[in-house]
Design a protein around this motif. Structure first.
Motif, PDB file in Angstrom:
ATOM      1  N   LEU A   1      53.113  34.888  46.311  1.00 53.14           N
ATOM      2  CA  LEU A   1      53.224  35.921  45.280  1.00 53.14           C
ATOM      3  C   LEU A   1      53.883  37.167  45.854  1.00 53.14           C
ATOM      4  O   LEU A   1      53.624  37.540  47.003  1.00 53.14           O
ATOM      5  N   PRO A   2      54.710  37.837  45.074  1.00 51.34           N
ATOM      6  CA  PRO A   2      55.294  39.089  45.570  1.00 51.34           C
ATOM      7  C   PRO A   2      54.240  40.187  45.665  1.00 51.34           C
ATOM      8  O   PRO A   2      53.243  40.184  44.933  1.00 51.34           O
ATOM      9  N   LYS A   3      54.472  41.098  46.583  1.00 54.64           N
ATOM     10  CA  LYS A   3      53.572  42.235  46.725  1.00 54.64           C
ATOM     11  C   LYS A   3      53.757  43.169  45.542  1.00 54.64           C
ATOM     12  O   LYS A   3      54.886  43.455  45.133  1.00 54.64           O
ATOM     13  N   PRO A   4      52.674  43.663  44.951  1.00 52.41           N
ATOM     14  CA  PRO A   4      52.822  44.592  43.822  1.00 52.41           C
ATOM     15  C   PRO A   4      53.651  45.806  44.211  1.00 52.41           C
ATOM     16  O   PRO A   4      53.507  46.345  45.316  1.00 52.41           O
ATOM     17  N   ASP A   5      54.520  46.227  43.317  1.00 48.93           N
ATOM     18  CA  ASP A   5      55.367  47.391  43.546  1.00 48.93           C
ATOM     19  C   ASP A   5      54.778  48.642  42.912  1.00 48.93           C
ATOM     20  O   ASP A   5      55.477  49.629  42.675  1.00 48.93           O
ATOM     21  N   HIS A   6      53.480  48.595  42.625  1.00 54.43           N
ATOM     22  CA  HIS A   6      52.806  49.709  41.978  1.00 54.43           C
ATOM     23  C   HIS A   6      51.356  49.746  42.451  1.00 54.43           C
ATOM     24  O   HIS A   6      50.823  48.750  42.949  1.00 54.43           O
ATOM     25  N   LYS A   7      50.721  50.882  42.272  1.00 51.76           N
ATOM     26  CA  LYS A   7      49.320  51.014  42.629  1.00 51.76           C
ATOM     27  C   LYS A   7      48.441  50.351  41.563  1.00 51.76           C
ATOM     28  O   LYS A   7      48.857  50.148  40.426  1.00 51.76           O
ATOM     29  N   LEU A   8      47.223  50.043  41.955  1.00 48.98           N
ATOM     30  CA  LEU A   8      46.261  49.460  41.023  1.00 48.98           C
ATOM     31  C   LEU A   8      46.113  50.359  39.790  1.00 48.98           C
ATOM     32  O   LEU A   8      46.011  51.583  39.911  1.00 48.98           O
ATOM     33  N   PHE A   9      46.116  49.725  38.609  1.00 49.27           N
ATOM     34  CA  PHE A   9      45.967  50.347  37.289  1.00 49.27           C
ATOM     35  C   PHE A   9      47.254  50.980  36.754  1.00 49.27           C
ATOM     36  O   PHE A   9      47.273  51.420  35.606  1.00 49.27           O
ATOM     37  N   GLU A  10      48.329  51.031  37.548  1.00 44.89           N
ATOM     38  CA  GLU A  10      49.582  51.572  37.030  1.00 44.89           C
ATOM     39  C   GLU A  10      50.316  50.562  36.159  1.00 44.89           C
ATOM     40  O   GLU A  10      51.288  50.904  35.500  1.00 44.89           O
ATOM     41  N   SER A  11      49.866  49.334  36.169  1.00 46.24           N
ATOM     42  CA  SER A  11      50.283  48.302  35.229  1.00 46.24           C
ATOM     43  C   SER A  11      49.056  47.470  34.911  1.00 46.24           C
ATOM     44  O   SER A  11      48.043  47.540  35.624  1.00 46.24           O
ATOM     45  N   HIS A  12      49.137  46.682  33.846  1.00 49.52           N
ATOM     46  CA  HIS A  12      48.000  45.861  33.463  1.00 49.52           C
ATOM     47  C   HIS A  12      47.713  44.840  34.561  1.00 49.52           C
ATOM     48  O   HIS A  12      48.597  44.060  34.917  1.00 49.52           O
ATOM     49  N   PRO A  13      46.512  44.828  35.137  1.00 53.47           N
ATOM     50  CA  PRO A  13      46.208  43.827  36.164  1.00 53.47           C
ATOM     51  C   PRO A  13      46.005  42.453  35.543  1.00 53.47           C
ATOM     52  O   PRO A  13      45.820  42.323  34.329  1.00 53.47           O
ATOM     53  N   LEU A  14      46.040  41.438  36.382  1.00 51.72           N
ATOM     54  CA  LEU A  14      45.784  40.074  35.916  1.00 51.72           C
ATOM     55  C   LEU A  14      44.302  39.760  36.048  1.00 51.72           C
ATOM     56  O   LEU A  14      43.745  39.797  37.147  1.00 51.72           O
ATOM     57  N   MET A  15      43.677  39.442  34.917  1.00 52.38           N
ATOM     58  CA  MET A  15      42.268  39.036  34.912  1.00 52.38           C
ATOM     59  C   MET A  15      42.218  37.511  35.031  1.00 52.38           C
ATOM     60  O   MET A  15      41.766  36.814  34.122  1.00 52.38           O
ATOM     61  N   ASN A  16      42.715  36.999  36.157  1.00 51.88           N
ATOM     62  CA  ASN A  16      42.827  35.542  36.269  1.00 51.88           C
ATOM     63  C   ASN A  16      42.876  35.124  37.735  1.00 51.88           C
ATOM     64  O   ASN A  16      43.942  34.851  38.274  1.00 51.88           O
TER      65      ASN A  16
END
Length: 460
Positions: A260-275
């Motif tokens: 998986l690619p590393k997130p390019d944003h901090k936690l909560f700055e986009s909708h997280p995956l609940m999965n």
């Protein structure tokens, strides 16, 4: 009175609600609570909106579950039954929504199998609604409650693919993947769900991601994750983010190990995956992560890192255009999203409202209750307290509150109307207090509930 052989009806001070999904039903109940007359139109044969698998065009699929938890997701004064699991299935949600409509006697004013073709603002400011078949009805206000997930967004990818390409709106059940090499494009919560179905049923399964995401388990410390967040102390984002980031590092580790690619944003700055189920299948090799697609070549897909895979089926889980075709000309659009005051009130067109035209980090139904209550109180004030209504209209035109909750959301089309739920609820609470609209406390709708209403059935 007729016009071009189409029946015309002036409906006086009545309000038109378009759609009888959860948002439209919340709106109906709120108007009923204020003693306001309304008519409601639903193109399908029953209530439920996207949760009804038989509703033509619904994006629902058999394995879909709520991503917000049972106890935080119910309508005000109508909690989800305790025999539901923490995260109810689509079938249970549909059953619950229909029980809600029955409990508050909302079926009567709904005209089923009746679509809306066009909404037109007359010179006198009233709204002319043209129904399928040509009938025209005139109202003082229109509430658009038809939702955002009906018009598939299909990306343009270079090359020719000789296999099958479909949007996720056409997907219904995991058996469709049997005997095939499948790729899911996109990793929103629906894309992640469908990728899990592919992992367990396809001969070979891949998921293509344009960016990395933060994965939040559905349970933390044995409780639904949103309960932990909601019922704990309401801490500022600068403190919540590092705390949750630490918890996720402990629970999930470094998810880039699974491709998986590393997130390019901090936690909560986009909708997280609940999965985290997707992480399970990645860990076991039942599905493989790939980067963004470069182009197609016959039955092969070529990714931007140069790798190639032979495929039979590609499912685009790439979201939906937020089109509102019957009233599109009356919305101001930015990045494909309607620009509304508090994501509810049109700034340009008096008495045009939207329910559910927002993206946020919370369950939807209590938000719908909040939105509907604000609309209903404002519409009541127009008749009973015109000065107060004019004062609120000044806010609609000029107020621009910060609804980010201190979060710097990423710059993307999806986030054009993204807001932080506590910031929105607090703003609506202040409005209720300022304009004496009353509090939305438990018991507010109890008097409307039918004593003979049938509860949601226990499982056999």
């Amino acid at each position: 009175m007729s016009d071009n052989n189409n029946t015309f009806h002036d409906c006086g001070d009545s309000v038109c609600i378009i759609g009888a999904g959860p948002g439209g039903l919340c709106m109906a109940r709120a108007l009923k609570r204020q003693g306001l007359s309304y008519e409601q139109f639903e193109r399908h044969s029953d209530v439920g909106g996207v949760w009804d698998l038989d509703n033509p065009g619904t994006p629902m699929y058999e394995s879909a579950h709520f991503i917000s938890s049972r106890d935080l997701s119910g309508f005000l004064d109508f909690p989800m039954p305790k025999h539901f699991p923490d995260y109810p299935s689509n079938r249970q949600i549909l059953e619950y929504v229909r029980a809600f409509a029955q409990a508050f006697d909302l079926y009567g004013p709904i005209r089923f199998n009746t679509g809306v073709e066009q909404v037109f603002k007359r010179e006198d400011g009233r709204w002319l609604v043209t129904l399928a078949g040509g009938e025209q009805r005139c109202y003082r206000a229109v509430v658009c409650a038809t939702g955002c997930n009906w018009d598939p967004n299909m990306p343009a990818i270079e090359g020719q693919f000789t296999g099958e390409i479909r949007h996720s709106v056409t997907f219904r059940k995991a058996d469709e993947f049997k005997g095939k090499r499948v790729m899911i494009v996109g990793a929103g919560n629906s894309g992640a769900d469908i990728a899990c179905d592919a992992a367990t049923h396809a001969d070979k399964a891949f998921i293509s991601l344009r960016r990395g995401y933060h994965f939040i388990p559905k349970h933390l410390f044995g409780l639904p994750a949103d309960e932990v967040s909601e019922k704990g102390p309401q801490l500022p984002i600068w403190l919540v983010r590092p705390l949750f980031s630490l918890i996720l590092r402990v629970l999930n580790g470094d998810v880039t190990r699974f491709g998986l690619p590393k997130p390019d944003h901090k936690l909560f700055e986009s909708h997280p995956l609940m999965n985290t189920q997707l992480l399970h299948y990645l860990q076991h090799g039942d599905i493989q992560a790939r980067p963004d697609v470069s182009h197609y070549d016959g039955n092969e897909v070529i990714f931007k890192d140069g790798r190639r895979e032979t495929l039979d089926l590609v499912i685009y889980a790439t979201g939906y255009k937020w089109s509102c075709k019957y009233a599109a000309d009356y919305f101001e659009w930015k990045g494909g999203r309607p620009q509304l005051y508090l994501s509810i009130f049109s700034r340009q067109h008096h008495n045009l409202f939207g329910i559910g035209y927002l993206e946020t980090n919370s369950s939807a139904y209590k938000l719908f209750d909040n939105e509907a209550h604000a609309i209903a109180c404002y519409l009541r004030d127009q008749l009973q307290n015109p000065q107060r209504a004019r004062d609120f209209e000044h806010l609609i035109a000029h107020d621009d509150p910060d609804l980010t909750g201190g979060i710097n959301f990423i710059k993307s089309q999806r986030h054009e109307v993204y807001l932080e739920v506590h910031a929105l609820k607090e703003q609506l609470r202040k409005l209720r207090q300022r304009f004496a609209w009353g509090d939305l406390d438990d018991g507010y709708y109890t008097a409307l509930r039918q004593p003979s209403a049938t509860p949601v059935a226990q499982p056999a």
